[in-house]
Design a protein around this motif. Structure first.
Motif, PDB file in Angstrom:
ATOM      1  N   UNK A   1       4.768 -69.558  52.298  1.00  0.00           N
ATOM      2  CA  UNK A   1       3.947 -70.521  51.554  1.00  0.00           C
ATOM      3  C   UNK A   1       4.252 -70.443  50.061  1.00  0.00           C
ATOM      4  N   UNK A   2       4.372 -69.231  49.555  1.00  0.00           N
ATOM      5  CA  UNK A   2       4.695 -69.043  48.132  1.00  0.00           C
ATOM      6  C   UNK A   2       6.024 -69.706  47.795  1.00  0.00           C
ATOM      7  N   UNK A   3       6.950 -69.656  48.747  1.00  0.00           N
ATOM      8  CA  UNK A   3       8.281 -70.245  48.528  1.00  0.00           C
ATOM      9  C   UNK A   3       8.316 -71.748  48.828  1.00  0.00           C
ATOM     10  N   UNK A   4       7.177 -72.289  49.285  1.00  0.00           N
ATOM     11  CA  UNK A   4       7.108 -73.729  49.516  1.00  0.00           C
ATOM     12  C   UNK A   4       7.298 -74.169  50.950  1.00  0.00           C
ATOM     13  N   UNK A   5       7.404 -73.207  51.885  1.00  0.00           N
ATOM     14  CA  UNK A   5       7.614 -73.554  53.295  1.00  0.00           C
ATOM     15  C   UNK A   5       6.317 -73.341  54.071  1.00  0.00           C
ATOM     16  N   UNK A   6       5.335 -74.173  53.848  1.00  0.00           N
ATOM     17  CA  UNK A   6       4.041 -74.050  54.521  1.00  0.00           C
ATOM     18  C   UNK A   6       4.149 -74.385  56.003  1.00  0.00           C
ATOM     19  N   UNK A   7       5.059 -75.271  56.354  1.00  0.00           N
ATOM     20  CA  UNK A   7       5.190 -75.697  57.747  1.00  0.00           C
ATOM     21  C   UNK A   7       5.533 -74.518  58.656  1.00  0.00           C
ATOM     22  N   UNK A   8       6.509 -73.703  58.252  1.00  0.00           N
ATOM     23  CA  UNK A   8       6.884 -72.537  59.061  1.00  0.00           C
ATOM     24  C   UNK A   8       5.751 -71.530  59.107  1.00  0.00           C
TER      25      UNK A   8
ATOM     26  N   UNK B   1      -7.411 -67.410  51.366  1.00  0.00           N
ATOM     27  CA  UNK B   1      -6.472 -67.331  50.243  1.00  0.00           C
ATOM     28  C   UNK B   1      -5.994 -68.697  49.749  1.00  0.00           C
ATOM     29  N   UNK B   2      -6.730 -69.750  50.108  1.00  0.00           N
ATOM     30  CA  UNK B   2      -6.266 -71.105  49.808  1.00  0.00           C
ATOM     31  C   UNK B   2      -5.945 -71.308  48.325  1.00  0.00           C
ATOM     32  N   UNK B   3      -6.881 -70.958  47.453  1.00  0.00           N
ATOM     33  CA  UNK B   3      -6.680 -71.202  46.019  1.00  0.00           C
ATOM     34  C   UNK B   3      -5.538 -70.367  45.452  1.00  0.00           C
ATOM     35  N   UNK B   4      -5.516 -69.090  45.830  1.00  0.00           N
ATOM     36  CA  UNK B   4      -4.461 -68.216  45.315  1.00  0.00           C
ATOM     37  C   UNK B   4      -3.077 -68.656  45.784  1.00  0.00           C
ATOM     38  N   UNK B   5      -2.955 -68.943  47.065  1.00  0.00           N
ATOM     39  CA  UNK B   5      -1.664 -69.368  47.600  1.00  0.00           C
ATOM     40  C   UNK B   5      -1.197 -70.667  46.949  1.00  0.00           C
ATOM     41  N   UNK B   6      -2.138 -71.544  46.679  1.00  0.00           N
ATOM     42  CA  UNK B   6      -1.798 -72.807  46.014  1.00  0.00           C
ATOM     43  C   UNK B   6      -1.231 -72.541  44.627  1.00  0.00           C
ATOM     44  N   UNK B   7      -1.858 -71.610  43.894  1.00  0.00           N
ATOM     45  CA  UNK B   7      -1.387 -71.286  42.548  1.00  0.00           C
ATOM     46  C   UNK B   7      -0.062 -70.534  42.588  1.00  0.00           C
ATOM     47  N   UNK B   8       0.052 -69.591  43.517  1.00  0.00           N
ATOM     48  CA  UNK B   8       1.310 -68.848  43.633  1.00  0.00           C
ATOM     49  C   UNK B   8       2.479 -69.780  43.957  1.00  0.00           C
ATOM     50  N   UNK B   9       2.218 -70.760  44.820  1.00  0.00           N
ATOM     51  CA  UNK B   9       3.296 -71.654  45.255  1.00  0.00           C
ATOM     52  C   UNK B   9       3.792 -72.568  44.132  1.00  0.00           C
ATOM     53  N   UNK B  10       3.021 -72.659  43.051  1.00  0.00           N
ATOM     54  CA  UNK B  10       3.446 -73.458  41.897  1.00  0.00           C
ATOM     55  C   UNK B  10       4.382 -72.679  40.983  1.00  0.00           C
ATOM     56  N   UNK B  11       4.428 -71.384  41.164  1.00  0.00           N
ATOM     57  CA  UNK B  11       5.223 -70.519  40.288  1.00  0.00           C
ATOM     58  C   UNK B  11       6.700 -70.560  40.672  1.00  0.00           C
ATOM     59  N   UNK B  12       7.543 -70.528  39.665  1.00  0.00           N
ATOM     60  CA  UNK B  12       8.984 -70.596  39.901  1.00  0.00           C
ATOM     61  C   UNK B  12       9.632 -69.228  40.026  1.00  0.00           C
ATOM     62  N   UNK B  13       8.995 -68.186  39.483  1.00  0.00           N
ATOM     63  CA  UNK B  13       9.614 -66.862  39.521  1.00  0.00           C
ATOM     64  C   UNK B  13       8.548 -65.767  39.591  1.00  0.00           C
ATOM     65  N   UNK B  14       9.012 -64.541  39.678  1.00  0.00           N
ATOM     66  CA  UNK B  14       8.119 -63.395  39.837  1.00  0.00           C
ATOM     67  C   UNK B  14       7.185 -63.216  38.653  1.00  0.00           C
ATOM     68  N   UNK B  15       7.678 -63.408  37.452  1.00  0.00           N
ATOM     69  CA  UNK B  15       6.856 -63.219  36.246  1.00  0.00           C
ATOM     70  C   UNK B  15       5.659 -64.162  36.236  1.00  0.00           C
ATOM     71  N   UNK B  16       5.883 -65.403  36.627  1.00  0.00           N
ATOM     72  CA  UNK B  16       4.794 -66.371  36.664  1.00  0.00           C
ATOM     73  C   UNK B  16       3.760 -65.986  37.725  1.00  0.00           C
ATOM     74  N   UNK B  17       4.220 -65.472  38.859  1.00  0.00           N
ATOM     75  CA  UNK B  17       3.298 -65.059  39.919  1.00  0.00           C
ATOM     76  C   UNK B  17       2.440 -63.888  39.467  1.00  0.00           C
TER      77      UNK B  17
END
Length: 261
Positions: free
Chosen positions: A144-151, A169-185
């Motif tokens: 999900x963090x990488x953008x593959x929610x379907x799998x 974890x809906x809100x957190x996962x949504x925010x994490x999935x917007x991040x492009x790299x580890x530092x942003x997460x």
């Protein structure tokens, strides 16, 4: 004759629909797991995924060229890792935090170990506990963090409680999935934790909050039997990682007895 032709057409359409539905249930990426037998195999979510042929079990000697969720990682999994996951896959180290010293991490040949950020478990054993994720939760969170929610939904769909992980974890996962790299997460994680009332077992830094990279739903080996243990699936296969570790343990015990004599 026309009636027979129409029936054949209907049969073909049903087969095509069935094939399409089956295709949707096949993960887009290769999934794998090193299992060190530190819990009840009947409760292990990773082994259940393996019996559904959604995940491959690896021997200690097997290397893995994709992303590996492991406490040896130095950065969080993020969207920038997804191209490698698509090419080489995603794996998890199945072990317990309480028995990290028993895991031969040095023997695991992985080129890209990664951590998971702070998340809350929904598995029956550790429900509501931060960073105590099961295998399926860890893999799904990374996807999900990488953008593959379907799998991720395909994997979680194999468990009655799977939807609860997404809800918690809906809100957190949504925010994490917007991040492009580890530092942003890490920044999102720390911002989130600073706004929450921290329970006793909650930690605010990445190194202590990496529990999602390991499954630990079965640390309580004496717990009650899980509803997921009886699925009518094929019998569990012998795990050579378990056998090797048991042999080593027996050899150590024999050596200790010899020394005492």
């Amino acid at each position: 004759m026309e009636r027979l032709y129409q029936l054949n057409q209907v049969d073909d359409e049903l087969l095509n629909v069935s094939a399409t539905e089956d295709d949707r249930l096949i993960p887009k990426v290769q999934l794998a797991m090193w299992d060190f037998g530190q819990c009840d195999s009947k409760k292990c979510t990773g082994r259940k995924l393996a019996r559904f042929r959604l995940l491959k079990e690896l021997r200690v000697t097997h290397g893995f060229g994709g992303i590996v969720l492991s406490p040896t990682g130095t950065q969080c999994v993020s969207r920038e890792d997804y191209p490698l996951i698509q090419r080489k896959g995603l794996a998890v180290v199945d072990c317990s935090w309480a028995r990290l010293d028993d895991v031969p991490f040095a023997k695991l040949r992985c080129v890209a170990p990664r951590l998971l950020p702070w998340l809350v478990a929904a598995n029956p054993i550790n429900y509501g506990r931060p960073c105590q994720l099961s295998c399926v939760e860890a893999l799904s969170a990374a996807l999900i963090i990488c953008g593959d929610k379907e799998t991720a939904e395909i994997l979680l769909g194999k468990f009655k409680w799977g939807h609860a992980f997404l809800s918690l974890n809906r809100e957190l996962l949504k925010e994490y999935s917007k991040c492009e790299n580890s530092s942003e997460i890490i920044a999102v994680q720390n911002s989130w934790l600073s706004q929450q009332t921290k329970p006793k077992d909650t930690v605010s830094d990445l190194q202590e909050g990496e529990g999602g990279s390991l499954r630990s739903e079965d640390d309580d080996e004496g717990g009650s039997d899980s509803d997921e243990s009886d699925d009518g699936l094929p019998p569990l296969e012998k795990n050579f990682n378990h056998l090797n570790m048991e042999d080593e343990s027996e050899e150590e015990e024999d050596e200790e007895e010899i020394d005492k004599d």
